[in-house]
Design a protein around this motif. Structure first.
Motif, PDB file in Angstrom:
ATOM      1  N   LEU A 177      27.554  47.670  24.056  1.00 21.24           N
ATOM      2  CA  LEU A 177      28.491  48.456  23.515  1.00 21.24           C
ATOM      3  C   LEU A 177      28.620  48.552  21.917  1.00 21.24           C
ATOM      4  O   LEU A 177      28.627  49.577  21.257  1.00 21.24           O
ATOM      5  N   GLN A 178      28.725  47.436  21.301  1.00 24.42           N
ATOM      6  CA  GLN A 178      28.599  46.905  20.141  1.00 24.42           C
ATOM      7  C   GLN A 178      27.428  47.743  19.329  1.00 24.42           C
ATOM      8  O   GLN A 178      27.526  47.980  18.569  1.00 24.42           O
ATOM      9  N   VAL A 179      26.155  47.489  20.127  1.00 26.43           N
ATOM     10  CA  VAL A 179      25.087  47.708  19.330  1.00 26.43           C
ATOM     11  C   VAL A 179      25.207  49.544  19.435  1.00 26.43           C
ATOM     12  O   VAL A 179      24.695  50.001  18.504  1.00 26.43           O
ATOM     13  N   ALA A 180      25.440  49.966  20.542  1.00 27.36           N
ATOM     14  CA  ALA A 180      25.812  51.509  20.611  1.00 27.36           C
ATOM     15  C   ALA A 180      26.624  52.065  19.284  1.00 27.36           C
ATOM     16  O   ALA A 180      26.149  52.877  18.725  1.00 27.36           O
ATOM     17  N   ARG A 181      27.591  51.191  18.847  1.00 31.62           N
ATOM     18  CA  ARG A 181      28.583  51.495  17.995  1.00 31.62           C
ATOM     19  C   ARG A 181      27.746  51.532  16.616  1.00 31.62           C
ATOM     20  O   ARG A 181      28.087  52.300  15.409  1.00 31.62           O
ATOM     21  N   GLN A 182      27.043  50.555  16.391  1.00 29.55           N
ATOM     22  CA  GLN A 182      26.329  50.091  15.379  1.00 29.55           C
ATOM     23  C   GLN A 182      25.031  51.254  15.103  1.00 29.55           C
ATOM     24  O   GLN A 182      25.300  51.841  13.777  1.00 29.55           O
ATOM     25  N   LEU A 183      24.687  51.775  16.037  1.00 25.80           N
ATOM     26  CA  LEU A 183      23.462  52.899  15.972  1.00 25.80           C
ATOM     27  C   LEU A 183      24.326  54.176  15.451  1.00 25.80           C
ATOM     28  O   LEU A 183      23.746  54.634  14.643  1.00 25.80           O
ATOM     29  N   ALA A 184      25.449  54.445  16.307  1.00 25.60           N
ATOM     30  CA  ALA A 184      26.280  55.481  15.839  1.00 25.60           C
ATOM     31  C   ALA A 184      26.537  55.325  14.647  1.00 25.60           C
ATOM     32  O   ALA A 184      26.509  56.610  13.788  1.00 25.60           O
ATOM     33  N   LYS A 185      27.047  54.332  13.913  1.00 25.18           N
ATOM     34  CA  LYS A 185      27.465  54.208  12.515  1.00 25.18           C
ATOM     35  C   LYS A 185      26.198  54.473  11.606  1.00 25.18           C
ATOM     36  O   LYS A 185      26.394  55.060  10.410  1.00 25.18           O
ATOM     37  N   GLY A 186      24.934  54.027  12.045  1.00 18.09           N
ATOM     38  CA  GLY A 186      23.909  54.411  11.103  1.00 18.09           C
ATOM     39  C   GLY A 186      23.165  55.661  11.422  1.00 18.09           C
ATOM     40  O   GLY A 186      22.170  55.896  11.080  1.00 18.09           O
ATOM     41  N   GLN A 187      23.852  56.540  11.939  1.00 19.52           N
ATOM     42  CA  GLN A 187      23.457  57.808  12.284  1.00 19.52           C
ATOM     43  C   GLN A 187      22.346  57.996  13.318  1.00 19.52           C
ATOM     44  O   GLN A 187      21.628  58.963  13.299  1.00 19.52           O
ATOM     45  N   PHE A 188      22.269  57.002  13.871  1.00 18.94           N
ATOM     46  CA  PHE A 188      21.329  57.110  15.215  1.00 18.94           C
ATOM     47  C   PHE A 188      21.594  57.477  16.500  1.00 18.94           C
ATOM     48  O   PHE A 188      21.976  56.841  17.353  1.00 18.94           O
ATOM     49  N   ILE A 189      21.871  58.824  16.270  1.00 20.33           N
ATOM     50  CA  ILE A 189      23.069  59.363  17.565  1.00 20.33           C
ATOM     51  C   ILE A 189      22.238  59.135  18.696  1.00 20.33           C
ATOM     52  O   ILE A 189      22.756  59.028  19.687  1.00 20.33           O
ATOM     53  N   ARG A 190      21.090  59.679  18.815  1.00 25.31           N
ATOM     54  CA  ARG A 190      20.316  59.558  20.060  1.00 25.31           C
ATOM     55  C   ARG A 190      20.205  58.514  20.737  1.00 25.31           C
ATOM     56  O   ARG A 190      20.352  58.277  21.881  1.00 25.31           O
ATOM     57  N   SER A 191      20.038  57.446  19.956  1.00 28.62           N
ATOM     58  CA  SER A 191      19.574  55.965  20.346  1.00 28.62           C
ATOM     59  C   SER A 191      21.216  55.649  20.840  1.00 28.62           C
ATOM     60  O   SER A 191      21.047  54.728  21.958  1.00 28.62           O
ATOM     61  N   ALA A 192      22.110  55.758  20.157  1.00 32.34           N
ATOM     62  CA  ALA A 192      23.407  55.406  20.873  1.00 32.34           C
ATOM     63  C   ALA A 192      23.574  55.950  21.951  1.00 32.34           C
ATOM     64  O   ALA A 192      24.115  55.382  23.132  1.00 32.34           O
TER      65      ALA A 192
END
Length: 269
Positions: free
Chosen positions: A165-180
């Motif tokens: 989940l923390q990785v997903a949040r970091q991805l979203a924060k970095g604008q990697f929306i689909r990856s999150a």
């Protein structure tokens, strides 16, 4: 800090104590003189004060039964049908005997007699031992919670999903929306698989999607309609993230998916 397990134990303790009170209420209803004698002469206690603490079985049992059934379905699903069978009248039962008398018979005050002298062959006192078995099944949940292997499995699973989940949040924060969004789908799938394992639900279909798991778990009554609808919404957000090539989910939608995934894995087990 009160943990989820502490809360579960507190609820179990409350239901167990309520079961003891209902058990005593049954004995008072069926054997009032014996109970009074035991309390006054053996225990040397105030019998009238004791009576005031007891519920009316017919009024309180259904509430206890529904709550206990929900707990057993969640934590000891292998004994759920045994628990239900002790309450419900057996289908196809041709005659009522002392050995197949159930709680439903007790609530209806069923008495079966035979012969010219009306000898009683089945009656409400036969349900006392039946209810005791229901209480015993409920209390067995304590052993389930104390099983170290069960606890280790749950802890490791929770830690792993928290990290993802923390990785997903970091991805979203970095604008990697689909990856999150895709990672949330992986997290949900792992939790779905764990739920199926815990509740002994067979997954026969390959390549299960969120909506497939959701329908399967709802069918087996692992959670209620409100949770089913919530997971349906998460599934729609996942579809938007991973399968819809024309439209991109917004930052707010992906945060809803991440927060919703966290809520689900930490509240449904």
């Amino acid at each position: 800090m009160t943990t989820a397990q502490d809360q579960i134990r507190a609820e179990l303790k409350r239901l167990s104590n309520q079961g003891v009170n209902l058990f005593n209420a049954m004995q008072v209803e069926q054997f009032p003189e014996n109970m009074e004698s035991h309390f006054t002469q053996v225990l040397k206690k105030d019998y009238q004060a004791f009576l005031k603490t007891l519920p009316v079985f017919a009024q309180e049992y259904q509430i206890w039964y529904s709550a206990a059934q929900a707990v057993i379905r969640q934590f000891l699903p292998g004994r759920l049908q045994d628990f239900i069978n002790l309450y419900e009248q057996p289908k196809g039962r041709k005659e009522i005997r002392s050995d197949n008398y159930v709680i439903e018979d007790y609530l209806k005050k069923v008495i079966i007699t035979t012969g010219f002298d009306k000898k009683i062959v089945a009656s409400p006192p036969d349900a006392i031992a039946v209810f005791q078995q229901q209480v015993n099944i409920l209390n067995a949940v304590f052993d389930r919670l104390d099983n170290s292997l069960f606890e280790i499995r749950q802890v490791l699973q929770a830690e792993l999903l928290d990290q993802e989940l923390q990785v997903a949040r970091q991805l979203a924060k970095g604008q990697f929306i689909r990856s999150a969004g895709a990672l949330c789908g992986v997290i949900l799938e792992k939790h779905f698989n764990e739920l199926c394992h815990v509740h002994h639900i067979k997954v026969s279909k390959k390549n299960m999607l969120i909506k497939d798991y959701n329908e399967l778990l709802k069918k087996h009554e692992v959670y209620a309609f409100e949770t089913w609808r919530f997971i349906q919404y998460l599934g729609e957000l996942w579809e938007l993230s991973c399968r819809n090539k024309k439209e991109m989910p917004t930052a707010e939608e992906i945060n809803d998916l991440i927060n919703g995934t966290e809520k689900f894995i930490k509240t449904v087990f």
